[in-house]
Motif scaffolding. Structure first.
Motif, PDB file in Angstrom:
ATOM      1  N   ARG A 120       0.596   0.146 -17.134  1.00 55.68           N
ATOM      2  CA  ARG A 120       2.065   0.698 -17.647  1.00 55.68           C
ATOM      3  C   ARG A 120       1.478   1.777 -18.932  1.00 55.68           C
ATOM      4  O   ARG A 120       2.443   2.482 -18.971  1.00 55.68           O
ATOM      5  CB  ARG A 120       2.514  -0.480 -18.211  1.00 55.68           C
ATOM      6  N   ARG A 121       0.315   1.761 -19.670  1.00 51.48           N
ATOM      7  CA  ARG A 121       0.173   2.662 -20.380  1.00 51.48           C
ATOM      8  C   ARG A 121      -0.203   3.748 -19.947  1.00 51.48           C
ATOM      9  O   ARG A 121       0.157   5.058 -20.301  1.00 51.48           O
ATOM     10  CB  ARG A 121      -1.045   2.164 -21.453  1.00 51.48           C
ATOM     11  N   SER A 122      -0.779   3.904 -18.827  1.00 55.17           N
ATOM     12  CA  SER A 122      -1.327   5.130 -17.980  1.00 55.17           C
ATOM     13  C   SER A 122       0.190   5.726 -17.500  1.00 55.17           C
ATOM     14  O   SER A 122       0.222   7.164 -17.454  1.00 55.17           O
ATOM     15  CB  SER A 122      -2.090   4.953 -16.957  1.00 55.17           C
TER      16      SER A 122
ATOM     17  N   ARG B 116       8.812  10.780  -7.166  1.00 56.02           N
ATOM     18  CA  ARG B 116       8.045   9.860  -6.181  1.00 56.02           C
ATOM     19  C   ARG B 116       7.134   9.089  -7.053  1.00 56.02           C
ATOM     20  O   ARG B 116       6.798   7.862  -6.661  1.00 56.02           O
ATOM     21  CB  ARG B 116       7.495  10.650  -4.949  1.00 56.02           C
ATOM     22  N   ARG B 117       6.216   9.711  -7.934  1.00 58.86           N
ATOM     23  CA  ARG B 117       5.156   9.251  -8.734  1.00 58.86           C
ATOM     24  C   ARG B 117       5.752   8.326  -9.522  1.00 58.86           C
ATOM     25  O   ARG B 117       4.968   6.878  -9.933  1.00 58.86           O
ATOM     26  CB  ARG B 117       4.500  10.246  -9.242  1.00 58.86           C
ATOM     27  N   VAL B 118       6.820   8.226 -10.133  1.00 50.35           N
ATOM     28  CA  VAL B 118       7.398   7.363 -11.359  1.00 50.35           C
ATOM     29  C   VAL B 118       7.892   6.215 -10.470  1.00 50.35           C
ATOM     30  O   VAL B 118       7.741   4.905 -10.787  1.00 50.35           O
ATOM     31  CB  VAL B 118       8.630   8.043 -11.909  1.00 50.35           C
TER      32      VAL B 118
ATOM     33  N   MET C 117       1.437   9.647 -18.668  1.00 57.47           N
ATOM     34  CA  MET C 117       1.804  10.595 -17.658  1.00 57.47           C
ATOM     35  C   MET C 117       3.183  11.070 -17.869  1.00 57.47           C
ATOM     36  O   MET C 117       3.393  12.182 -17.543  1.00 57.47           O
ATOM     37  CB  MET C 117       1.536  10.061 -16.311  1.00 57.47           C
ATOM     38  N   PHE C 118       4.129  10.201 -17.954  1.00 57.24           N
ATOM     39  CA  PHE C 118       5.481  10.498 -17.981  1.00 57.24           C
ATOM     40  C   PHE C 118       6.330   9.841 -19.110  1.00 57.24           C
ATOM     41  O   PHE C 118       6.875   8.785 -18.892  1.00 57.24           O
ATOM     42  CB  PHE C 118       6.232  10.028 -16.601  1.00 57.24           C
TER      43      PHE C 118
ATOM     44  N   LYS D 247      11.493   5.633 -17.544  1.00 53.92           N
ATOM     45  CA  LYS D 247      11.466   4.160 -18.158  1.00 53.92           C
ATOM     46  C   LYS D 247      10.620   3.548 -17.111  1.00 53.92           C
ATOM     47  O   LYS D 247      10.472   3.942 -15.929  1.00 53.92           O
ATOM     48  CB  LYS D 247      12.842   3.692 -17.954  1.00 53.92           C
ATOM     49  N   PHE D 248       9.747   2.430 -17.365  1.00 47.52           N
ATOM     50  CA  PHE D 248       8.956   1.618 -16.570  1.00 47.52           C
ATOM     51  C   PHE D 248       9.318   0.150 -16.866  1.00 47.52           C
ATOM     52  O   PHE D 248       9.753  -0.146 -17.798  1.00 47.52           O
ATOM     53  CB  PHE D 248       7.567   1.846 -16.819  1.00 47.52           C
ATOM     54  N   VAL D 249       9.236  -0.565 -15.635  1.00 48.68           N
ATOM     55  CA  VAL D 249       9.185  -1.971 -15.672  1.00 48.68           C
ATOM     56  C   VAL D 249       8.540  -2.824 -16.783  1.00 48.68           C
ATOM     57  O   VAL D 249       7.204  -2.236 -17.076  1.00 48.68           O
ATOM     58  CB  VAL D 249       9.001  -2.667 -14.194  1.00 48.68           C
ATOM     59  N   ALA D 250       9.256  -3.732 -17.622  1.00 53.97           N
ATOM     60  CA  ALA D 250       8.645  -4.336 -18.789  1.00 53.97           C
ATOM     61  C   ALA D 250       8.406  -5.707 -18.225  1.00 53.97           C
ATOM     62  O   ALA D 250       9.071  -6.265 -17.443  1.00 53.97           O
ATOM     63  CB  ALA D 250       9.573  -4.340 -19.890  1.00 53.97           C
TER      64      ALA D 250
END
Length: 251
Positions: free
Chosen positions: A229-231, A75-77, A235-236, A240-243
């Motif tokens: 995005r760095r944070s 959920r957090r991701v 954390m995880f 993968k996070f949106v670029a």
């Protein structure tokens, strides 16, 4: 390793189950062979039942806790990815606002020459701040606060654009047409005199307020997206996070 962690508690339960069965089997053999008195068989069986029940409950508790932590992480991701994506869309909207000013180099031009284009509906571009409350527990309450400020700044831009456009369409344009001022190179004082103080200064102030808000948001949003995005990666790191822009999606 990641797949092993997913089945760790099931594996642990199986190990304990096999161990208890071995104890039960060996104790039965010991009783039959006369190594221990037969009366001890009841004690051993009772002990095995109690230990087995405890281990079963213990394993179930940790399995449930593991599943809850896994769901909470997912959920957090998800909310972090959604927040980054929303802010990138906000930045694109701000760039669109700024393009309206591209051919207007003065306050006068921004007030009377910039078209009143109807913007899309930006009501969906709203951060789920409650979903980001876990920043507080993570010691990043200041980041959450700055995200809320950034969200409010974007909403002010949208509101200022709507107010300026409404005023321009309903007040300024009719007055310009009535006095035949469209495209006429008149002195500023005469322009103000014909339109009147309320319409003239209302047009100038509305356009300048919008210009300042858009310029401010254009400066702060990219840095805020980078920091969020760095944070998220801190954390995880395995997710993968949106670029956006110059970044590539990291794994």
């Amino acid at each position: 390793m990641k797949k092993f962690r997913s089945f760790f508690y099931e594996f642990l339960g199986v190990i304990f189950g096999v161990a208890i069965l071995n104890v039960w089997y060996l104790s039965s053999v010991a009783v039959e062979e006369g190594v221990v008195p037969k009366s001890y068989d009841y004690i051993i069986n009772g002990f095995i039942i109690v230990v087995g029940a405890f281990i079963g409950s213990f394993s179930a508790f940790w399995l449930k806790k593991y599943e809850e932590e896994k769901a909470d992480k997912k959920r957090r991701v998800s909310v972090l990815n959604a927040s980054i994506f929303i802010m990138v869309r906000q930045l694109n909207a701000i760039h669109g606002f700024k393009n309206n000013f591209s051919s207007c180099n003065s306050s006068f031009e921004r007030a009377f020459s910039m078209p009143a284009l109807k913007p899309p509906d930006y009501s969906s571009l709203k951060l789920d701040l409650e979903g980001l409350y876990f920043f507080i527990d993570s010691g990043a309450a200041d980041l959450l606060l700055r995200l809320s400020v950034e969200q409010e700044r974007f909403e002010q831009c949208v509101s200022a654009l709507e107010i300026r456009n409404d005023f321009y369409v309903n007040e300024v344009q009719p007055a310009l047409s009535y006095y035949s001022l469209n495209g006429r190179p008149l002195p500023l004082s005469e322009f103000e005199e014909k339109l009147g103080e309320r319409i003239f200064h209302g047009a100038v102030n509305g356009a300048e307020n919008l210009y300042e808000l858009v310029s401010s948001s254009e400066r702060t949003l990219p840095a805020m997206i980078d920091e969020l995005r760095r944070s998220a990666k801190d954390m995880f790191p395995e997710e993968k996070f949106v670029a956006w822009g110059r970044h590539e999606v990291q794994t």
